[in-house]
Design an enzyme around this catalytic site. Structure first.
Site, PDB file in Angstrom:
ATOM      1  CB  CYS A  36      10.203  21.600  21.081  1.00 51.65           C
ATOM      2  SG  CYS A  36       9.819  23.312  21.438  1.00 51.65           S
ATOM      3  CG  HIS A  72       9.010  21.323  16.104  1.00 50.94           C
ATOM      4  ND1 HIS A  72       8.236  20.454  16.838  1.00 50.94           N
ATOM      5  CD2 HIS A  72       9.072  22.470  16.821  1.00 50.94           C
ATOM      6  CE1 HIS A  72       7.846  21.045  17.946  1.00 50.94           C
ATOM      7  NE2 HIS A  72       8.333  22.271  17.966  1.00 50.94           N
ATOM      8  CD  GLU A 106       8.216  17.561  14.693  1.00 50.28           C
ATOM      9  OE1 GLU A 106       9.461  17.472  14.740  1.00 50.28           O
ATOM     10  OE2 GLU A 106       7.547  18.142  15.558  1.00 50.28           O
ATOM     11  CB  SER A 151     -19.529   4.748   3.094  1.00 43.28           C
ATOM     12  OG  SER A 151     -18.147   4.966   2.869  1.00 43.28           O
ATOM     13  N   GLY A 152     -18.693   3.495   0.094  1.00 44.12           N
ATOM     14  CA  GLY A 152     -18.201   3.950  -1.204  1.00 44.12           C
ATOM     15  C   GLY A 152     -16.945   4.791  -1.050  1.00 44.12           C
ATOM     16  N   GLY A 153     -16.613   5.146   0.189  1.00 47.16           N
ATOM     17  CA  GLY A 153     -15.409   5.947   0.430  1.00 47.16           C
ATOM     18  C   GLY A 153     -14.149   5.088   0.461  1.00 47.16           C
ATOM     19  CB  VAL A 154     -10.549   6.082   0.725  1.00 48.21           C
ATOM     20  CG1 VAL A 154      -9.204   5.396   0.604  1.00 48.21           C
ATOM     21  CG2 VAL A 154     -10.664   7.200  -0.280  1.00 48.21           C
ATOM     22  CG  ASP A 155     -11.133   5.598   5.428  1.00 53.26           C
ATOM     23  OD1 ASP A 155     -10.185   5.790   4.642  1.00 53.26           O
ATOM     24  OD2 ASP A 155     -11.535   6.452   6.228  1.00 53.26           O
ATOM     25  CB  THR A 187     -13.442   0.980  -1.008  1.00 48.21           C
ATOM     26  OG1 THR A 187     -14.586   1.821  -1.065  1.00 48.21           O
ATOM     27  CG2 THR A 187     -13.366   0.149  -2.274  1.00 48.21           C
TER      28      THR A 187
END
Ligand code: XMP
Length: 515
Positions: free
Chosen positions: A80, A166, A168, A220-224, A226
Protein backbone atom coordinates in the site's frame (compact mmCIF):
# COMPACT_ATOMS: atom_id res chain seq x y z
CA UNK A 1 19.46 -16.98 10.86
CA UNK A 2 17.91 -15.52 7.70
CA UNK A 3 15.52 -12.65 8.33
CA UNK A 4 13.24 -10.17 6.64
CA UNK A 5 12.99 -6.63 8.03
CA UNK A 6 9.74 -4.69 8.02
CA UNK A 7 10.14 -0.92 7.77
CA UNK A 8 7.25 0.54 9.71
CA UNK A 9 5.53 3.65 8.40
CA UNK A 10 2.76 3.54 11.00
CA UNK A 11 0.17 1.12 9.68
CA UNK A 12 -2.00 -0.68 12.23
CA UNK A 13 -1.18 -3.95 10.45
CA UNK A 14 2.63 -3.68 10.43
CA UNK A 15 2.98 -6.22 13.23
CA UNK A 16 0.79 -8.62 11.30
CA UNK A 17 3.24 -8.64 8.38
CA UNK A 18 5.99 -9.70 10.75
CA UNK A 19 3.72 -12.31 12.38
CA UNK A 20 2.82 -13.84 9.02
CA UNK A 21 6.45 -14.07 7.91
CA UNK A 22 7.44 -15.72 11.19
CA UNK A 23 4.59 -18.17 10.68
CA UNK A 24 6.24 -19.08 7.38
CA UNK A 25 9.32 -20.08 9.38
CA UNK A 26 11.45 -17.01 8.61
CA UNK A 27 12.47 -14.59 11.34
CA UNK A 28 11.13 -11.10 10.89
CA UNK A 29 11.56 -7.85 12.80
CA UNK A 30 9.88 -4.46 12.66
CA UNK A 31 12.16 -1.41 12.47
CA UNK A 32 11.39 2.32 12.11
CA UNK A 33 10.56 3.26 8.52
CA UNK A 34 12.91 6.26 8.48
CA UNK A 35 15.99 4.26 9.53
CA UNK A 36 19.05 5.42 7.64
CA UNK A 37 20.54 2.84 5.29
CA UNK A 38 23.93 3.32 6.92
CA UNK A 39 22.54 2.38 10.35
CA UNK A 40 21.00 -0.87 9.19
CA UNK A 41 22.71 -4.01 10.30
CA UNK A 42 22.42 -6.17 7.21
CA UNK A 43 23.77 -9.43 8.53
CA UNK A 44 21.41 -12.26 7.56
CA UNK A 45 18.88 -9.83 6.07
CA UNK A 46 17.38 -11.40 2.94
CA UNK A 47 14.73 -8.81 2.12
CA UNK A 48 12.83 -5.72 3.18
CA UNK A 49 9.14 -4.90 3.38
CA UNK A 50 7.78 -1.34 3.44
CA UNK A 51 4.58 -1.27 5.51
CA UNK A 52 1.41 0.73 4.95
CA UNK A 53 0.79 4.06 6.67
CA UNK A 54 -1.99 6.43 7.71
CA UNK A 55 -0.15 9.05 5.59
CA UNK A 56 -0.25 9.74 1.85
CA UNK A 57 3.16 9.87 0.17
CA UNK A 58 2.60 13.40 -1.12
CA UNK A 59 1.49 14.72 2.29
CA UNK A 60 3.76 17.07 4.19
CA UNK A 61 5.55 15.24 7.00
CA UNK A 62 4.91 11.81 5.46
CA UNK A 63 7.63 9.39 6.65
CA UNK A 64 9.73 8.30 3.67
CA UNK A 65 12.42 5.65 3.46
CA UNK A 66 16.00 6.83 3.22
CA UNK A 67 16.84 6.80 -0.54
CA UNK A 68 19.96 4.80 0.39
CA UNK A 69 17.68 1.85 1.20
CA UNK A 70 16.99 1.38 -2.52
CA UNK A 71 20.74 1.17 -3.20
CA UNK A 72 21.23 -1.80 -0.87
CA UNK A 73 20.22 -4.18 -3.64
CA UNK A 74 17.96 -6.18 -1.31
CA UNK A 75 14.65 -7.62 -2.53
CA UNK A 76 11.89 -5.21 -1.61
CA UNK A 77 8.15 -5.52 -1.14
CA UNK A 78 6.01 -2.41 -0.70
CA UNK A 79 2.54 -2.75 0.77
CA UNK A 80 0.00 0.00 0.00
CA UNK A 81 1.79 3.19 1.17
CA UNK A 82 5.04 1.21 0.92
CA UNK A 83 4.26 0.58 -2.75
CA UNK A 84 3.56 4.29 -3.27
CA UNK A 85 6.98 5.16 -1.80
CA UNK A 86 8.64 2.83 -4.33
CA UNK A 87 6.61 4.21 -7.24
CA UNK A 88 7.49 7.83 -6.42
CA UNK A 89 11.15 6.99 -5.88
CA UNK A 90 11.45 5.45 -9.34
CA UNK A 91 9.66 8.34 -11.09
CA UNK A 92 6.05 7.17 -11.12
CA UNK A 93 3.05 9.07 -9.82
CA UNK A 94 0.55 8.52 -7.02
CA UNK A 95 -2.70 10.44 -6.62
CA UNK A 96 -5.70 10.65 -4.36
CA UNK A 97 -8.52 8.47 -5.67
CA UNK A 98 -11.99 9.85 -6.19
CA UNK A 99 -13.49 6.50 -5.13
CA UNK A 100 -11.49 5.05 -2.31
CA UNK A 101 -11.17 1.28 -1.99
CA UNK A 102 -11.82 -0.25 1.43
CA UNK A 103 -12.39 -3.88 2.36
CA UNK A 104 -12.88 -6.75 -0.07
CA UNK A 105 -11.71 -6.04 -3.61
CA UNK A 106 -11.35 -8.47 -6.53
CA UNK A 107 -7.95 -8.63 -8.19
CA UNK A 108 -7.39 -9.80 -11.78
CA UNK A 109 -3.94 -10.75 -12.97
CA UNK A 110 -2.78 -9.49 -16.36
CA UNK A 111 0.80 -10.69 -16.61
CA UNK A 112 2.67 -13.66 -15.23
CA UNK A 113 4.93 -12.96 -12.27
CA UNK A 114 6.80 -14.85 -9.61
CA UNK A 115 5.04 -12.97 -6.81
CA UNK A 116 1.68 -14.38 -7.95
CA UNK A 117 2.99 -17.90 -8.59
CA UNK A 118 0.29 -20.48 -7.69
CA UNK A 119 -2.25 -17.73 -7.08
CA UNK A 120 -5.39 -17.90 -9.27
CA UNK A 121 -5.96 -15.24 -11.94
CA UNK A 122 -8.82 -13.81 -9.93
CA UNK A 123 -9.01 -13.58 -6.12
CA UNK A 124 -10.42 -11.37 -3.39
CA UNK A 125 -7.93 -9.05 -1.73
CA UNK A 126 -8.30 -6.69 1.19
CA UNK A 127 -7.80 -3.00 0.47
CA UNK A 128 -7.57 0.09 2.62
CA UNK A 129 -6.41 3.03 0.57
CA UNK A 130 -7.37 6.42 -0.73
CA UNK A 131 -4.39 6.82 -3.07
CA UNK A 132 -3.43 5.01 -6.18
CA UNK A 133 -0.76 4.75 -8.85
CA UNK A 134 -1.54 6.88 -11.89
CA UNK A 135 1.82 6.53 -13.63
CA UNK A 136 4.03 3.45 -13.54
CA UNK A 137 7.78 4.11 -13.49
CA UNK A 138 9.86 3.07 -16.47
CA UNK A 139 10.93 -0.61 -16.29
CA UNK A 140 8.09 -1.48 -13.91
CA UNK A 141 5.21 -3.73 -14.96
CA UNK A 142 1.63 -4.06 -13.82
CA UNK A 143 1.01 -7.74 -13.06
CA UNK A 144 -2.53 -7.45 -11.69
CA UNK A 145 -5.25 -4.82 -11.30
CA UNK A 146 -8.23 -4.15 -9.11
CA UNK A 147 -11.32 -2.61 -10.69
CA UNK A 148 -9.88 0.86 -10.34
CA UNK A 149 -6.11 0.66 -10.17
CA UNK A 150 -2.87 -1.28 -10.53
CA UNK A 151 -2.73 -3.77 -7.67
CA UNK A 152 0.49 -5.74 -8.19
CA UNK A 153 3.49 -4.07 -9.81
CA UNK A 154 7.18 -4.78 -9.91
CA UNK A 155 10.52 -5.02 -11.58
CA UNK A 156 11.94 -8.51 -11.78
CA UNK A 157 15.61 -7.53 -12.29
CA UNK A 158 15.61 -5.19 -9.32
CA UNK A 159 13.60 -7.75 -7.27
CA UNK A 160 11.26 -4.95 -6.27
CA UNK A 161 7.53 -5.61 -5.97
CA UNK A 162 4.54 -3.73 -4.63
CA UNK A 163 0.99 -4.61 -3.62
CA UNK A 164 -1.86 -2.15 -3.40
CA UNK A 165 -3.69 -4.53 -1.05
CA UNK A 166 -2.76 -5.99 2.34
CA UNK A 167 -1.66 -9.65 2.07
CA UNK A 168 -1.04 -9.76 5.84
CA UNK A 169 -4.73 -9.42 6.67
CA UNK A 170 -6.48 -12.78 7.04
CA UNK A 171 -9.41 -11.69 4.84
CA UNK A 172 -7.03 -11.38 1.88
CA UNK A 173 -7.23 -14.56 -0.15
CA UNK A 174 -3.82 -16.03 -1.04
CA UNK A 175 -2.17 -13.37 1.15
CA UNK A 176 0.01 -15.98 2.81
CA UNK A 177 0.97 -17.48 -0.57
CA UNK A 178 1.95 -14.05 -1.92
CA UNK A 179 4.10 -13.32 1.15
CA UNK A 180 5.61 -16.77 0.88
CA UNK A 181 6.48 -16.16 -2.80
CA UNK A 182 8.24 -12.98 -1.77
CA UNK A 183 10.09 -14.50 1.18
CA UNK A 184 11.19 -17.76 -0.48
CA UNK A 185 11.13 -17.35 -4.27
CA UNK A 186 12.25 -13.71 -4.40
CA UNK A 187 14.34 -13.25 -1.22
CA UNK A 188 15.60 -16.83 -1.13
CA UNK A 189 15.25 -16.89 2.66
CA UNK A 190 15.64 -20.21 4.47
CA UNK A 191 13.10 -21.56 6.94
CA UNK A 192 15.22 -21.29 10.06
CA UNK A 193 12.84 -19.76 12.60
CA UNK A 194 11.09 -22.14 14.96
CA UNK A 195 10.51 -22.29 18.68
CA UNK A 196 12.78 -25.28 19.29
CA UNK A 197 15.79 -23.48 17.87
CA UNK A 198 14.65 -20.37 19.74
CA UNK A 199 14.70 -22.26 23.05
CA UNK A 200 18.20 -23.59 22.36
CA UNK A 201 19.57 -20.19 21.30
CA UNK A 202 17.95 -18.46 24.25
CA UNK A 203 19.34 -20.95 26.73
CA UNK A 204 22.84 -20.32 25.40
CA UNK A 205 22.28 -16.56 25.63
CA UNK A 206 20.94 -16.77 29.19
CA UNK A 207 23.92 -18.90 30.28
CA UNK A 208 26.37 -16.51 28.66
CA UNK A 209 24.73 -13.40 30.07
CA UNK A 210 24.19 -14.69 33.61
CA UNK A 211 27.68 -16.16 33.97
CA UNK A 212 27.95 -17.27 37.59
CA UNK A 213 25.56 -14.63 38.93
CA UNK A 214 22.28 -15.15 40.72
CA UNK A 215 19.16 -14.27 38.77
CA UNK A 216 16.09 -12.66 40.31
CA UNK A 217 12.75 -12.81 38.54
CA UNK A 218 9.47 -11.28 39.66
CA UNK A 219 6.57 -13.60 39.08
CA UNK A 220 2.92 -12.64 38.89
CA UNK A 221 1.33 -15.97 38.02
CA UNK A 222 0.61 -14.76 34.48
CA UNK A 223 1.79 -16.33 31.23
CA UNK A 224 4.80 -14.10 30.53
CA UNK A 225 6.47 -14.26 33.92
CA UNK A 226 5.83 -18.00 34.23
CA UNK A 227 7.34 -18.73 30.81
CA UNK A 228 10.33 -16.54 31.70
CA UNK A 229 10.80 -18.52 34.92
CA UNK A 230 10.45 -21.75 32.93
CA UNK A 231 13.21 -20.70 30.51
CA UNK A 232 15.53 -19.64 33.34
CA UNK A 233 14.98 -22.92 35.15
CA UNK A 234 15.82 -24.82 31.98
CA UNK A 235 18.96 -22.79 31.28
CA UNK A 236 20.53 -22.40 34.73
CA UNK A 237 20.89 -24.43 37.94
CA UNK A 238 17.73 -23.91 40.01
CA UNK A 239 19.65 -22.81 43.11
CA UNK A 240 20.84 -19.68 41.29
CA UNK A 241 17.33 -18.60 40.37
CA UNK A 242 15.32 -16.56 42.86
CA UNK A 243 11.64 -16.07 42.18
CA UNK A 244 9.76 -13.34 44.02
CA UNK A 245 5.98 -13.19 44.16
CA UNK A 246 4.29 -10.38 46.05
CA UNK A 247 0.74 -11.15 47.17
CA UNK A 248 -1.03 -7.79 47.30
CA UNK A 249 -4.27 -9.36 48.53
CA UNK A 250 -5.76 -8.08 45.27
CA UNK A 251 -5.19 -11.34 43.43
CA UNK A 252 -7.79 -13.89 42.46
CA UNK A 253 -9.00 -16.51 44.91
CA UNK A 254 -6.38 -19.20 45.50
CA UNK A 255 -3.86 -17.43 43.25
CA UNK A 256 -0.84 -17.66 45.57
CA UNK A 257 -1.29 -21.40 46.06
CA UNK A 258 -1.54 -21.88 42.29
CA UNK A 259 1.59 -19.85 41.63
CA UNK A 260 3.51 -21.90 44.18
CA UNK A 261 2.31 -25.19 42.74
CA UNK A 262 3.14 -24.20 39.16
CA UNK A 263 6.60 -22.86 39.86
CA UNK A 264 7.55 -25.83 42.02
CA UNK A 265 6.44 -28.08 39.17
CA UNK A 266 8.89 -26.22 36.92
CA UNK A 267 11.70 -27.02 39.36
CA UNK A 268 11.89 -23.75 41.34
CA UNK A 269 13.93 -23.96 44.54
CA UNK A 270 14.22 -20.38 45.82
CA UNK A 271 10.65 -19.24 45.70
CA UNK A 272 9.66 -16.30 47.93
CA UNK A 273 5.93 -15.81 48.34
CA UNK A 274 5.51 -12.59 50.24
CA UNK A 275 2.09 -12.00 51.75
CA UNK A 276 1.74 -8.22 51.87
CA UNK A 277 -2.04 -8.12 51.67
CA UNK A 278 -2.42 -6.34 55.03
CA UNK A 279 -0.04 -3.59 53.99
CA UNK A 280 -1.77 -3.03 50.67
CA UNK A 281 -5.24 -2.85 52.20
CA UNK A 282 -3.94 -0.50 54.88
CA UNK A 283 -2.35 1.76 52.25
CA UNK A 284 -5.56 1.81 50.22
CA UNK A 285 -7.73 2.88 53.16
CA UNK A 286 -9.78 5.96 52.41
CA UNK A 287 -8.63 6.18 48.77
CA UNK A 288 -11.30 5.99 46.10
CA UNK A 289 -9.83 7.92 43.17
CA UNK A 290 -8.71 5.37 40.51
CA UNK A 291 -5.35 6.88 39.56
CA UNK A 292 -4.48 7.42 43.23
CA UNK A 293 -5.29 3.77 43.91
CA UNK A 294 -3.05 2.66 41.04
CA UNK A 295 -0.19 4.87 42.23
CA UNK A 296 -0.55 3.73 45.83
CA UNK A 297 -0.38 0.10 44.75
CA UNK A 298 2.54 0.77 42.41
CA UNK A 299 4.56 2.65 45.05
CA UNK A 300 4.01 0.05 47.72
CA UNK A 301 4.84 -2.70 45.25
CA UNK A 302 8.21 -1.07 44.59
CA UNK A 303 8.81 -0.65 48.32
CA UNK A 304 8.07 -4.29 49.13
CA UNK A 305 10.18 -5.37 46.17
CA UNK A 306 13.15 -3.34 47.42
CA UNK A 307 12.78 -4.65 50.97
CA UNK A 308 12.71 -8.23 49.76
CA UNK A 309 15.72 -7.80 47.49
CA UNK A 310 17.66 -6.46 50.46
CA UNK A 311 16.39 -9.11 52.84
CA UNK A 312 17.36 -11.90 50.46
CA UNK A 313 20.71 -10.25 49.66
CA UNK A 314 19.88 -10.12 45.98
CA UNK A 315 21.11 -6.59 45.30
CA UNK A 316 23.77 -7.85 42.90
CA UNK A 317 21.64 -10.39 41.14
CA UNK A 318 20.73 -10.09 37.48
CA UNK A 319 17.08 -9.30 36.88
CA UNK A 320 14.99 -11.33 34.45
CA UNK A 321 11.59 -10.24 33.25
CA UNK A 322 8.99 -11.29 30.72
CA UNK A 323 8.92 -8.23 28.48
CA UNK A 324 7.32 -9.06 25.13
CA UNK A 325 8.11 -7.65 21.70
CA UNK A 326 4.86 -5.70 21.71
CA UNK A 327 5.59 -4.28 25.20
CA UNK A 328 8.77 -2.73 23.85
CA UNK A 329 6.98 -1.37 20.84
CA UNK A 330 4.09 -0.01 22.85
CA UNK A 331 6.27 1.77 25.33
CA UNK A 332 8.18 3.33 22.41
CA UNK A 333 11.48 1.93 23.63
CA UNK A 334 11.96 -0.60 20.93
CA UNK A 335 11.74 -0.60 17.22
CA UNK A 336 8.81 0.55 15.14
CA UNK A 337 8.09 3.63 17.27
CA UNK A 338 6.20 5.06 14.34
CA UNK A 339 3.20 2.81 14.90
CA UNK A 340 0.44 5.02 16.18
CA UNK A 341 0.68 4.39 19.90
CA UNK A 342 -2.80 4.28 21.32
CA UNK A 343 -2.16 3.01 24.80
CA UNK A 344 0.71 2.24 27.05
CA UNK A 345 -0.51 1.01 30.38
CA UNK A 346 0.09 2.45 33.79
CA UNK A 347 2.44 -0.32 34.73
CA UNK A 348 4.91 0.31 37.47
CA UNK A 349 8.18 1.83 36.28
CA UNK A 350 10.24 0.17 38.92
CA UNK A 351 13.55 1.81 39.94
CA UNK A 352 14.95 -1.71 40.27
CA UNK A 353 14.21 -2.45 36.61
CA UNK A 354 15.59 0.93 35.50
CA UNK A 355 18.78 0.40 37.50
CA UNK A 356 19.35 -3.12 36.20
CA UNK A 357 18.67 -1.99 32.66
CA UNK A 358 21.23 0.80 33.01
CA UNK A 359 23.81 -1.66 34.38
CA UNK A 360 23.11 -4.08 31.55
CA UNK A 361 22.09 -6.64 34.21
CA UNK A 362 18.75 -7.48 32.71
CA UNK A 363 17.64 -10.63 30.94
CA UNK A 364 14.49 -10.39 28.83
CA UNK A 365 14.24 -13.75 27.09
CA UNK A 366 10.85 -13.05 25.48
CA UNK A 367 11.66 -9.65 24.06
CA UNK A 368 11.49 -10.69 20.43
CA UNK A 369 8.36 -12.81 20.81
CA UNK A 370 4.69 -12.16 20.22
CA UNK A 371 2.13 -13.30 22.79
CA UNK A 372 0.97 -16.36 20.85
CA UNK A 373 4.59 -17.42 20.36
CA UNK A 374 5.11 -17.12 24.13
CA UNK A 375 2.08 -19.34 24.67
CA UNK A 376 3.39 -22.01 22.30
CA UNK A 377 6.82 -21.74 23.90
CA UNK A 378 5.24 -22.23 27.34
CA UNK A 379 3.57 -25.43 26.19
CA UNK A 380 6.90 -26.69 24.85
CA UNK A 381 8.45 -26.00 28.26
CA UNK A 382 5.76 -28.15 29.87
CA UNK A 383 3.82 -25.31 31.48
CA UNK A 384 0.21 -26.29 32.11
CA UNK A 385 -2.58 -25.18 29.76
CA UNK A 386 -4.28 -23.59 32.78
CA UNK A 387 -1.57 -20.92 32.88
CA UNK A 388 -0.97 -20.67 29.15
CA UNK A 389 -4.63 -20.00 28.43
CA UNK A 390 -5.22 -17.56 31.27
CA UNK A 391 -7.09 -14.38 30.59
CA UNK A 392 -5.08 -11.19 31.04
CA UNK A 393 -5.11 -9.84 34.59
CA UNK A 394 -4.26 -6.20 35.38
CA UNK A 395 -1.21 -5.33 37.51
CA UNK A 396 -3.28 -3.54 40.20
CA UNK A 397 -5.48 -6.62 40.37
CA UNK A 398 -8.95 -6.56 41.86
CA UNK A 399 -8.47 -2.97 43.02
CA UNK A 400 -9.55 -1.71 39.58
CA UNK A 401 -12.61 -3.97 39.78
CA UNK A 402 -13.91 -2.41 42.97
CA UNK A 403 -14.80 1.16 42.01
CA UNK A 404 -14.35 3.37 45.07
CA UNK A 405 -12.57 2.38 48.26
CA UNK A 406 -11.21 -1.17 48.49
CA UNK A 407 -11.94 -2.92 51.75
CA UNK A 408 -11.05 -6.42 52.85
CA UNK A 409 -14.72 -7.36 52.88
CA UNK A 410 -15.25 -6.16 49.32
CA UNK A 411 -12.12 -7.94 48.09
CA UNK A 412 -13.40 -11.12 49.69
CA UNK A 413 -16.84 -10.82 48.06
CA UNK A 414 -15.30 -10.13 44.67
CA UNK A 415 -12.85 -13.03 44.94
CA UNK A 416 -15.68 -15.46 45.71
CA UNK A 417 -17.91 -14.19 42.90
CA UNK A 418 -15.04 -14.12 40.39
CA UNK A 419 -14.01 -17.68 41.25
CA UNK A 420 -17.56 -18.86 40.52
CA UNK A 421 -17.71 -16.97 37.22
CA UNK A 422 -14.34 -18.26 35.99
CA UNK A 423 -15.06 -21.81 37.20
CA UNK A 424 -18.39 -21.83 35.38
CA UNK A 425 -16.91 -20.39 32.18
CA UNK A 426 -14.39 -23.22 32.16
CA UNK A 427 -16.95 -25.87 33.03
CA UNK A 428 -19.35 -24.68 30.31
CA UNK A 429 -16.61 -24.41 27.65
CA UNK A 430 -16.76 -20.60 27.30
CA UNK A 431 -13.43 -19.69 28.86
CA UNK A 432 -11.34 -20.14 25.73
CA UNK A 433 -13.90 -18.41 23.54
CA UNK A 434 -13.55 -15.24 25.61
CA UNK A 435 -10.52 -12.94 25.63
CA UNK A 436 -11.11 -11.62 29.15
CA UNK A 437 -13.91 -12.13 31.66
CA UNK A 438 -14.31 -10.96 35.24
CA UNK A 439 -16.66 -9.53 37.86
CA UNK A 440 -16.83 -5.95 39.09
CA UNK A 441 -18.21 -5.12 42.52
CA UNK A 442 -20.12 -1.88 42.17
CA UNK A 443 -20.31 0.69 44.96
CA UNK A 444 -24.10 0.39 44.81
CA UNK A 445 -26.52 -1.57 46.93
CA UNK A 446 -30.00 -2.49 45.87
CA UNK A 447 -33.02 -4.03 47.51
CA UNK A 448 -33.79 -7.72 47.16
CA UNK A 449 -35.73 -10.44 48.91
CA UNK A 450 -34.38 -13.52 50.62
CA UNK A 451 -37.19 -15.73 51.90
CA UNK A 452 -39.64 -13.21 53.33
CA UNK A 453 -37.01 -10.73 54.33
CA UNK A 454 -36.12 -7.69 52.25
CA UNK A 455 -32.39 -7.22 52.20
CA UNK A 456 -29.89 -4.81 50.83
CA UNK A 457 -27.18 -6.42 48.68
CA UNK A 458 -24.28 -5.26 46.49
CA UNK A 459 -24.64 -5.02 42.72
CA UNK A 460 -22.14 -7.12 40.79
CA UNK A 461 -21.37 -6.65 37.11
CA UNK A 462 -20.13 -9.43 34.86
CA UNK A 463 -17.86 -8.36 32.02
CA UNK A 464 -16.82 -10.67 29.16
CA UNK A 465 -15.11 -9.27 26.07
CA UNK A 466 -13.37 -10.37 22.96
CA UNK A 467 -10.33 -8.54 21.73
CA UNK A 468 -7.03 -9.11 19.95
CA UNK A 469 -4.76 -6.88 21.94
CA UNK A 470 -6.95 -5.06 24.46
CA UNK A 471 -6.94 -1.89 22.36
CA UNK A 472 -10.50 -2.42 21.24
CA UNK A 473 -13.04 -4.90 22.54
CA UNK A 474 -16.42 -6.30 21.63
CA UNK A 475 -18.97 -7.72 24.05
CA UNK A 476 -19.01 -11.52 24.26
CA UNK A 477 -22.47 -12.57 23.04
CA UNK A 478 -23.32 -14.59 26.11
CA UNK A 479 -26.23 -17.02 25.68
CA UNK A 480 -28.83 -15.51 28.01
CA UNK A 481 -29.84 -18.75 29.73
CA UNK A 482 -26.27 -19.52 30.68
CA UNK A 483 -25.77 -16.02 31.98
CA UNK A 484 -28.87 -16.25 34.13
CA UNK A 485 -27.72 -19.59 35.55
CA UNK A 486 -24.28 -18.26 36.40
CA UNK A 487 -25.81 -15.16 38.02
CA UNK A 488 -27.99 -17.39 40.24
CA UNK A 489 -25.02 -19.49 41.24
CA UNK A 490 -23.24 -16.31 42.31
CA UNK A 491 -26.15 -14.85 44.30
CA UNK A 492 -26.74 -18.21 45.99
CA UNK A 493 -23.12 -18.71 47.00
CA UNK A 494 -22.25 -15.11 47.82
CA UNK A 495 -25.14 -13.73 49.91
CA UNK A 496 -23.70 -10.22 50.05
CA UNK A 497 -24.41 -9.90 46.30
CA UNK A 498 -28.05 -8.96 45.78
CA UNK A 499 -28.13 -8.33 42.05
CA UNK A 500 -26.07 -9.24 38.97
CA UNK A 501 -25.91 -7.21 35.75
CA UNK A 502 -24.12 -7.87 32.44
CA UNK A 503 -21.93 -5.13 30.99
CA UNK A 504 -22.76 -4.69 27.30
CA UNK A 505 -20.32 -1.88 26.53
CA UNK A 506 -17.76 -2.09 23.76
CA UNK A 507 -14.32 -0.47 23.83
CA UNK A 508 -14.36 2.30 22.72
CA UNK A 509 -16.10 4.20 24.20
CA UNK A 510 -15.81 2.15 27.42
CA UNK A 511 -12.57 0.63 28.65
CA UNK A 512 -12.35 -3.07 29.51
CA UNK A 513 -11.75 -2.48 33.22
CA UNK A 514 -14.11 -0.22 35.14
CA UNK A 515 -11.38 1.94 36.63
P1 XMP B 1 -8.58 -1.11 29.60
O1 XMP B 1 -9.32 -1.12 30.89
O2 XMP B 1 -7.60 0.02 29.48
O3 XMP B 1 -7.72 -2.44 29.62
O4 XMP B 1 -9.49 -1.19 28.41
C1 XMP B 1 -7.05 -3.02 28.53
C2 XMP B 1 -6.28 -4.21 29.05
O5 XMP B 1 -5.29 -3.79 29.98
C3 XMP B 1 -5.52 -4.36 31.27
N1 XMP B 1 -5.26 -3.31 32.25
C4 XMP B 1 -4.12 -3.21 32.96
N2 XMP B 1 -3.04 -4.00 32.97
N3 XMP B 1 -2.06 -2.60 34.61
C5 XMP B 1 -2.02 -3.70 33.82
O6 XMP B 1 -1.03 -4.44 33.88
C6 XMP B 1 -3.12 -1.77 34.65
O7 XMP B 1 -3.14 -0.78 35.39
C7 XMP B 1 -4.21 -2.10 33.78
N4 XMP B 1 -5.42 -1.51 33.54
C8 XMP B 1 -6.04 -2.28 32.59
C9 XMP B 1 -6.97 -4.80 31.26
O8 XMP B 1 -7.19 -5.85 32.18
C10 XMP B 1 -7.16 -5.20 29.81
O9 XMP B 1 -6.65 -6.49 29.59
Amino acid sequence: MDKVLILDFGSQTTQLISRRIRDLGVFSEVIPGDVSAGDLSLEDVRGLVFSGSPYSVYQEGAPLPDPGIYELGLPLLGICYGLHCIIRHYGGEVKCLEHKEYGRAPIYSCKKTIILEDVPDGFISWMSHGDSIVKIPKDFFVFARSERCPAVVGNREKKIYGLQFHPEVTHCEYGEKILSNFVFAICGARREWNLDSYINDTMIKIKRKAGKRKVLSLVSGGVDSTVTAGLLLKALPADRIHLLYIDTGLMRKGESGEVKKNLLALGAKNLYLVDSSRRFLEALKGISEPEKKRNTIGDLFIKVQEEEVKKRRLEDAMLAQGTLYTDLIESGKGVGQKATIIKSHHNVRSPLVEKKREEGSIIEPLEILYKDEVRRLGLKLGISREIIERHPFPGPGLAVRIPGEDTEEKCQILKEADAILIGELKRRGFYNQIWQAFCVLLPVRSVGVAGDIRKYGWVLAIRAVNSIDGMTASVFPFPMEQLVEIASLITNAVPQVGRVVYDISTKPPSTIEWE
